[in-house]
Design an enzyme around this catalytic site. Structure first.
Site, short mmCIF file in Angstrom:
data_model
loop_
_atom_site.label_atom_id
_atom_site.label_comp_id
_atom_site.label_asym_id
_atom_site.label_seq_id
_atom_site.Cartn_x
_atom_site.Cartn_y
_atom_site.Cartn_z
N CYS A 145 -58.18 6.01 2.58
CA CYS A 145 -58.94 6.19 1.35
C CYS A 145 -60.41 5.89 1.54
CB CYS A 145 -58.38 5.28 0.25
SG CYS A 145 -59.00 5.71 -1.39
N ASP A 163 -51.35 -2.12 -5.79
CA ASP A 163 -52.55 -2.69 -5.17
C ASP A 163 -52.70 -4.12 -5.68
OD1 ASP A 163 -56.08 -1.57 -5.04
OD2 ASP A 163 -54.93 -2.97 -3.81
#
Ligand SMILES: O=C(O)c1ccccc1NCC(=O)[C@H](O)[C@H](O)COP(=O)(O)O
Length: 214
Positions: A8, A131
């Site tokens: 990412c 996350d």
């Protein structure tokens, strides 16, 4: 069991190529201006057009309004919309209906109580991304903080939608994170950077090869 990897926060062709040639199944582009990984939609469009078939381009947003989503999606060929803000189920449904694209919703984990939200979000989102909850320090981003959460919170749990493990993963700890959680998909940003916002091709390769045997 092969583990799918999302790299990412890509913003340059050479590290995008390192991710793709190293076997990443997802590449993420950050459309959140305060992030050191933020990439302009025009640049992201050029990068996304380098992504081969079979690798999915993920656009990362934080509480975007429709104008911003239109602005980005009109320039960047995305396969997945990742929502990393405080988007509720109603907003997720709205975005799915309007853009006809899979939505991956970030669930921020600080402790066991945060898992309850995941089940509700899994009813409307196409995928979840677990996350760590952002640190309380000022200036912390909604994500991309290089912080891990207690992986045992996910051990043995089943979710109704595909999910990705994220948060503080590195070439050194990702195999253990997969062993503890049973994740079949993982996501990394800080752990493959040599400084905030600057991806390192060698670290990307190291992360991908650290999962080679799984
Ligand atoms: O990466 C960012 O800068 C970011 C900024 C704002 C919201 C989300 C962000 N990243 C989301 C991701 O999917 C990251 O890969 C994820 O939070 C893991 O980051 P890291 O702990 O640095 O590996």
């Amino acid at each position: 069991m092969s583990v799918a990897v999302k790299i990412c926060g890509l913003s340059e062709p050479d590290t995008l190529r390192a991710a793709v040639t190293g076997g990443a199944r997802y590449v993420g582009f950050v459309f959140y201006p305060p992030s050191p990984r933020a990439v302009a939609p025009a640049m992201a469009g050029e990068l996304a057009r380098l992504v081969p078939t079979g690798v999915r381009s993920v656009g990362l947003f934080v509480d975007p309004d429709d104008a911003f989503l239109e602005h980005v999606i009109g320039q960047v060929p995305l396969d997945v919309i990742q929502l990393h803000g405080s988007e509720d189920p109603r907003r997720i449904v709205e975005i799915k209906a309007r853009y006809r694209m899979p939505v991956m919703k970030a669930v921020k984990i600080g402790g066991p109580d945060d898992l309850a939200a995941a089940a509700e979000l899994a009813e409307v989102a196409d995928r979840l991304l677990f996350d760590a909850k952002p640190p309380s320090k000022t200036g912390a981003l909604p994500g991309g903080n290089g912080v891990a959460f207690d992986w045992t919170l996910l051990a043995g749990r089943r979710w109704s939608k595909p999910w990705m493990l994220s948060g503080g993963l590195t070439p050194e700890n990702v195999a253990e994170a997969v062993r503890v959680t049973g994740a079949t998909e993982v996501d990394v940003s800080s752990g493959v950077e040599d400084r905030p916002g600057h991806k390192d091709a060698a670290l990307i390769r190291a992360f991908l090869s650290s999962l080679g045997g799984l």
